[in-house]
Design a protein around this motif. Structure first.
Motif: not given
Length: 104
Positions: A25-33, A42-49, A87-90, A92-95
């Motif tokens: 989920l981390f890599f999915m979220t990172y690349f989706l951003y 955002n959905m994958t980040q919620m599952f990650l959390r 979490e912080s890298s995701n 940062r990538r989101k912003k």
């Protein structure tokens, strides 16, 4: 305490499985951003959390079952730091920021 000791295999399986899901989920979220797919990210980040919470619960249970051995406590602290870095890298990538981390 006796419940944890009776079901230690279950907690180990949950803990290992949650790590697999967390990395996926981390890599999915990172690349989706990176692809500007904010809604999916955002959905994958919620599952990650959610899996962070599952992993923390199972990890604390295992540390209790192993009587707080220093190796497992240290491993748990490293895992918490690693989750914070994920979490912080995701975020940062989101912003969209590419600024470097400064420790001062």
């Amino acid at each position: 305490m006796s419940y944890i000791l009776e079901n230690i295999g279950l907690f180990q399986t949950i803990h290992r499985s949650s790590w697999i899901f967390i990395f996926t989920l981390f890599f999915m979220t990172y690349f989706l951003y990176g692809l500007n797919k904010s809604k999916a990210a955002n959905m994958t980040q919620m599952f990650l959390r959610l899996f962070f919470i599952v992993m923390l619960f199972s990890g604390v249970s295992l540390v209790i079952a192993y009587d707080f051995e220093p190796f497992y406590v240290t491993k748990g602290l490293i895992a918490i730091i690693m989750m914070g870095l994920m979490e912080s890298s995701n975020v940062r990538r989101k912003k969209g920021g590419t600024e470097q981390i400064r420790f001062y």
